[in-house]
Each structure stands twice: as C-alpha cells, then as structure tokens.
Design a protein around this motif. Structure first.
Motif, PDB file in Angstrom:
ATOM      1  N   THR A  86       0.860  -1.184   0.000  1.00 20.68           N
ATOM      2  CA  THR A  86       0.000   0.000   0.000  1.00 20.68           C
ATOM      3  C   THR A  86       0.890   1.224   0.000  1.00 20.68           C
ATOM      4  N   SER A  87       0.405   2.310  -0.568  1.00 23.57           N
ATOM      5  CA  SER A  87       1.089   3.581  -0.386  1.00 23.57           C
ATOM      6  C   SER A  87       0.693   4.145   0.975  1.00 23.57           C
ATOM      7  N   VAL A  88       1.542   4.971   1.525  1.00 24.29           N
ATOM      8  CA  VAL A  88       1.289   5.606   2.829  1.00 24.29           C
ATOM      9  C   VAL A  88       1.307   7.105   2.575  1.00 24.29           C
ATOM     10  N   THR A  89       0.143   7.661   2.275  1.00 24.33           N
ATOM     11  CA  THR A  89       0.132   9.011   1.728  1.00 24.33           C
ATOM     12  C   THR A  89      -1.238   9.676   1.869  1.00 24.33           C
ATOM     13  N   ARG A  90      -1.219  10.987   1.798  1.00 29.27           N
ATOM     14  CA  ARG A  90      -2.453  11.781   1.687  1.00 29.27           C
ATOM     15  C   ARG A  90      -2.728  12.157   0.230  1.00 29.27           C
ATOM     16  N   SER A  91      -1.834  11.789  -0.666  1.00 28.68           N
ATOM     17  CA  SER A  91      -1.953  12.172  -2.072  1.00 28.68           C
ATOM     18  C   SER A  91      -3.271  11.688  -2.667  1.00 28.68           C
ATOM     19  N   ASP A  92      -3.811  12.486  -3.570  1.00 29.54           N
ATOM     20  CA  ASP A  92      -5.005  12.075  -4.307  1.00 29.54           C
ATOM     21  C   ASP A  92      -4.698  11.916  -5.796  1.00 29.54           C
ATOM     22  N   ASP A  93      -3.428  11.670  -6.114  1.00 32.90           N
ATOM     23  CA  ASP A  93      -3.024  11.454  -7.502  1.00 32.90           C
ATOM     24  C   ASP A  93      -3.270   9.995  -7.877  1.00 32.90           C
ATOM     25  N   PHE A  94      -4.499   9.650  -8.135  1.00 39.31           N
ATOM     26  CA  PHE A  94      -4.839   8.274  -8.502  1.00 39.31           C
ATOM     27  C   PHE A  94      -4.071   7.864  -9.764  1.00 39.31           C
ATOM     28  N   ALA A  95      -3.314   6.781  -9.677  1.00 36.67           N
ATOM     29  CA  ALA A  95      -2.563   6.304 -10.841  1.00 36.67           C
ATOM     30  C   ALA A  95      -3.545   5.925 -11.944  1.00 36.67           C
ATOM     31  N   PRO A  96      -3.374   6.472 -13.146  1.00 37.85           N
ATOM     32  CA  PRO A  96      -4.317   6.172 -14.231  1.00 37.85           C
ATOM     33  C   PRO A  96      -4.175   4.733 -14.711  1.00 37.85           C
ATOM     34  N   GLY A  97      -5.287   4.186 -15.201  1.00 38.91           N
ATOM     35  CA  GLY A  97      -5.269   2.865 -15.796  1.00 38.91           C
ATOM     36  C   GLY A  97      -5.264   1.716 -14.818  1.00 38.91           C
ATOM     37  N   LYS A  98      -5.448   2.010 -13.526  1.00 39.14           N
ATOM     38  CA  LYS A  98      -5.459   0.949 -12.522  1.00 39.14           C
ATOM     39  C   LYS A  98      -6.872   0.768 -11.986  1.00 39.14           C
ATOM     40  N   ALA A  99      -7.246  -0.500 -11.787  1.00 39.84           N
ATOM     41  CA  ALA A  99      -8.600  -0.791 -11.307  1.00 39.84           C
ATOM     42  C   ALA A  99      -8.730  -0.623  -9.809  1.00 39.84           C
ATOM     43  N   VAL A 100      -7.630  -0.787  -9.072  1.00 38.81           N
ATOM     44  CA  VAL A 100      -7.654  -0.764  -7.610  1.00 38.81           C
ATOM     45  C   VAL A 100      -6.499   0.084  -7.111  1.00 38.81           C
ATOM     46  N   HIS A 101      -6.784   0.928  -6.108  1.00 39.54           N
ATOM     47  CA  HIS A 101      -5.767   1.778  -5.502  1.00 39.54           C
ATOM     48  C   HIS A 101      -5.788   1.603  -3.982  1.00 39.54           C
ATOM     49  N   TYR A 102      -4.600   1.488  -3.403  1.00 38.45           N
ATOM     50  CA  TYR A 102      -4.484   1.335  -1.952  1.00 38.45           C
ATOM     51  C   TYR A 102      -3.672   2.490  -1.364  1.00 38.45           C
ATOM     52  N   ARG A 103      -4.229   3.099  -0.310  1.00 37.47           N
ATOM     53  CA  ARG A 103      -3.452   4.075   0.445  1.00 37.47           C
ATOM     54  C   ARG A 103      -3.843   4.001   1.914  1.00 37.47           C
ATOM     55  N   MET A 104      -2.847   4.197   2.751  1.00 39.75           N
ATOM     56  CA  MET A 104      -3.038   4.273   4.193  1.00 39.75           C
ATOM     57  C   MET A 104      -2.635   5.670   4.635  1.00 39.75           C
ATOM     58  N   HIS A 105      -3.400   6.260   5.534  1.00 38.66           N
ATOM     59  CA  HIS A 105      -3.054   7.589   6.039  1.00 38.66           C
ATOM     60  C   HIS A 105      -1.759   7.503   6.835  1.00 38.66           C
ATOM     61  N   PRO A 106      -0.832   8.450   6.652  1.00 37.15           N
ATOM     62  CA  PRO A 106       0.419   8.410   7.416  1.00 37.15           C
ATOM     63  C   PRO A 106       0.213   8.363   8.933  1.00 37.15           C
ATOM     64  N   GLY A 107      -0.903   8.885   9.402  1.00 39.73           N
ATOM     65  CA  GLY A 107      -1.175   8.837  10.836  1.00 39.73           C
ATOM     66  C   GLY A 107      -1.427   7.431  11.358  1.00 39.73           C
ATOM     67  N   ASN A 108      -1.640   6.484  10.452  1.00 39.73           N
ATOM     68  CA  ASN A 108      -1.870   5.090  10.860  1.00 39.73           C
ATOM     69  C   ASN A 108      -0.609   4.234  10.810  1.00 39.73           C
ATOM     70  N   VAL A 109       0.550   4.850  10.618  1.00 39.56           N
ATOM     71  CA  VAL A 109       1.800   4.093  10.612  1.00 39.56           C
ATOM     72  C   VAL A 109       2.010   3.302  11.912  1.00 39.56           C
ATOM     73  N   PRO A 110       1.528   3.769  13.082  1.00 36.73           N
ATOM     74  CA  PRO A 110       1.666   2.916  14.271  1.00 36.73           C
ATOM     75  C   PRO A 110       1.062   1.525  14.112  1.00 36.73           C
ATOM     76  N   CYS A 111       0.095   1.357  13.219  1.00 36.75           N
ATOM     77  CA  CYS A 111      -0.443   0.020  12.946  1.00 36.75           C
ATOM     78  C   CYS A 111       0.632  -0.857  12.318  1.00 36.75           C
ATOM     79  N   LEU A 112       1.345  -0.320  11.344  1.00 36.84           N
ATOM     80  CA  LEU A 112       2.436  -1.060  10.736  1.00 36.84           C
ATOM     81  C   LEU A 112       3.534  -1.345  11.763  1.00 36.84           C
ATOM     82  N   ALA A 113       3.864  -0.343  12.559  1.00 34.74           N
ATOM     83  CA  ALA A 113       4.935  -0.493  13.548  1.00 34.74           C
ATOM     84  C   ALA A 113       4.584  -1.490  14.640  1.00 34.74           C
ATOM     85  N   ALA A 114       3.297  -1.773  14.830  1.00 35.54           N
ATOM     86  CA  ALA A 114       2.886  -2.707  15.891  1.00 35.54           C
ATOM     87  C   ALA A 114       3.505  -4.082  15.704  1.00 35.54           C
TER      88      ALA A 114
END
Length: 372
Positions: A86-114
């Motif tokens: 997943t990307s970890v970003t607030r960006s709204d630059d949806f990659a063109p030509g892709k059916a599915v996009h994943y992003r996690m808010h940077p404020g949720n990085v503690p979930c990854l760090a867990a």
C-alpha cells in the motif's frame, strides 16, 4: 530451532489501505475509483455483513495483526520481513489505468509499527497507486518512523539497494526487493537514474538472474545472509511456471539464501532447493477482502505466518514453522483446526523437499516443516 540458528519471520501482502485504513484511528480520504466501489468504508460494511459487527470504531492500531502478534512475541525472530502493499500518503493522484488503488493515512503508521517489521519490501503493484508524489511521502513517512525499506527509491540505485538488518556477531540479513510485470506492476513504475520508482525486472530470465546475483555477491560479506524478495505472478492458482522456478533456483545457485515470493492471494508451493527455502507465493496476510465472492476454492481467508530457521554460516534451512490464521472482521484469528488441517495437507501435496515433523506438539493451527 537450533540454538545458533537465525530465525526470520516472513509473510505475504500486508495491505493496510482501503477498508483497513478506515477502521484505524486516523482514517484517510475514503474516495475510491473502482468499477463498483467508490467509498473504502463499503469494504468495512461488507466484512460486517459476512462476519458480524466490528467493535466500536476506531479499533486499536494492533487490531489488524490480531493473534499473530502473540506468535511473534513468543518466537522473538531475529528479523521480520513483510511485503507492504500500500502507499502511505495523503496524495489524491490516482494512478491512471489501474482498477484498484491502496493508500493508508500516514497517521496510521503505528499500525504497521505494531508488528515491528525490520524490513518493508515495496517493489509491488500498489506502492505507486497515488503517483510519485505518493511514493515520496511513503518513503519519507516510513523513514521517519524508523522502518527500513527495500525495492523502491528516489532513483534506480536507491530502489535496488538492499535493506540490512544487523544480526548477532556483526552479521547482517540483506533483503533485496524487486518486482515483475506478471504481478501487475506497470513498466513505467520502474526506477531509473533520473526517476523514482521500484526495482523492476522485466522477465524471469537468465540475464536478470545474473544481474541480481551479481548485486547480491557485491553486497554480501562473510557471515551475511541474503533474502531475495520478489513480487511476481498472478493472483490465483497453484502452478508455478517453469521459468519462475528456474529463476528462483538460479538466485539460490549464486548467492541468495532464501527466496521470498509474494503477490498471489493464497499460498503457493514451498520448495527446498539445495538446502535453501523458496517460498513461491506466501499469500495475503492482511487485507479487506472479506465477503468478496469468487475463487472460494483457494480459501484466501486463511493466512500463513512463516518462521524460517537458517544456519548462520550456510543459509541452509533447518526448519520452517508455519502458523495458520483466519481473517475475520479485518483481524487475524487462529485458524479453526479443520481449516489448518486442510492447509497442512495442501502444502504437503504441492511442496517439494519438506515434510511435516512427526513429533509436532504445537497447537492445532501451528506446525513445523523440516527437510525431507
């Protein structure tokens, strides 16, 4: 596990974006641009429709990892390697030509760090879902959180560079991450001398294997262990094409001690080749796929945690501990005994060079494989 063995935790795709992101304390913009779903919260509703209500939101940062954290605490592996898809970003630059996009808010990085990952491999088909601006924020956010990455960078050299995890005795675990178009990575995501992106391998041929193993040999010092982490292959099916098998074996022949394959939504065959472990496809570990129909025969609700024990001087596998979980309500729970049994029989049938240890005394959802 032998007393001096190096224990490494590995898993497949960790997809903390979309529906998972929405239940955490810092949910991002839920907008999606999929064919049928336009709001990431719909994936939360789908999970609840199948498995009942979640606890009051937000859940804790450790919620998606569930019971796997207890297994990791007990095992205390020397290194932990995950595929962060997943990307970890607030960006709204949806990659063109892709059916599915994943992003996690940077404020949720503690979930990854867990889960305390030592390396997040990033050469996959979702890390640039929100453009190069999103990749830049992803790399910056993970670096500030003290999380090592491999497989993506500001240029080709940085993307190709391994992550180095210190081990006892001054040794290191080197993790090389790269991805292939068979997993859905667009060719223009490849990092170049002047452009950010991922470490990209166009095809699993002899020339690519030579280039990668030369890089491994250049970086590897006496006593180091090398993991080749590769995002490749289709989402479904147990068959591994001959060229991918040959490629993985070529990596082992010339320097890799373990091949960590991922991209498929369910586990693919395990192989022991010249004493080294090849995971052709680890399967998903965390995602928001509950209630999505199709391909039920592959049981993609069942997830595997791998604990590989390696000889420190040779990289040979001494044993492989596997714990089976079931994804329910965006969390990992112990797999029911009958499902664990099904997975165990499946891996026994499709794997090569490994057998279930006969004196396994662990709980019903855990087992150990040793060289046959």
């Amino acid at each position: 596990m032998a007393a001096d063995a190096v224990s490494v935790f590995l898993c497949g795709d960790v997809m903390l974006g979309r529906g998972v992101d929405q239940v955490l304390p810092c949910p991002g913009d839920p907008e999606l641009r999929e064919g049928w779903v336009r709001d990431a919260r719909d994936y939360v509703s789908l999970a609840e429709a199948v498995n009942g209500p979640l606890p009051p939101l937000p859940v804790g940062f450790d919620w998606p990892w569930g019971e796997s954290l207890g297994v990791l605490r007990a095992a205390a592996p020397a290194a932990r390697v995950i595929n962060l898809e997943t990307s970890v970003t607030r960006s709204d630059d949806f990659a063109p030509g892709k059916a599915v996009h994943y992003r996690m808010h940077p404020g949720n990085v503690p979930c990854l760090a867990a889960a305390r990952p030592d390396v997040c491999v990033l050469a996959n088909n979702h890390v640039l879902d929100f453009g190069r601006r999103g990749l830049q924020e992803t790399l910056r956010t993970l670096s500030r959180a003290g999380l090592r990455t491999a497989g993506a960078g500001r240029d080709a050299d940085e993307a190709a560079a391994p992550a180095a995890v210190p081990l006892e005795g001054g040794r290191r675990l080197l993790v090389f991450s790269f991805g292939m178009p068979s997993s859905g990575i667009p060719a223009d995501w490849a990092a170049t001398r002047s452009r950010s992106g991922v470490a990209y391998v166009a095809e699993p041929g002899p020339a690519a294997a030579r280039e990668l193993t030369e890089r491994i040999r250049q970086e590897k010092r006496p006593g180091d262990l090398a993991v080749a982490s590769v995002h490749w292959g289709s989402n479904w099916g147990y068959t591994v094409p001959r060229d991918r098998t040959a490629f993985a074996r070529a990596l082992v022949d010339d320097g890799a001690d373990l091949v960590h394959g991922h991209s498929s939504h369910h586990p693919r065959p395990l192989e022991l080749y010249r004493g080294r472990l090849i995971l052709h496809g680890c399967g998903d570990f965390i995602d928001d796929y509950e209630g999505i129909s199709g391909y039920e025969q592959y049981r993609d609700d069942l997830r595997l945690l791998y604990l590989a024990s390696l000889e420190p001087d040779t990289g040979r596998l001494t044993s492989l501990g596997i714990t089976a979980f079931q994804a329910r309500l965006l969390r990992l729970w112990p797999a029911p005994p009958q499902d664990s049994r099904w997975l165990r029989q499946l891996l026994d049938r499709i794997g090569q060079g490994l057998r279930i240890r006969e004196d396994d005394t662990g709980p019903p959802h855990t087992w150990t494989l040793v060289p046959s």
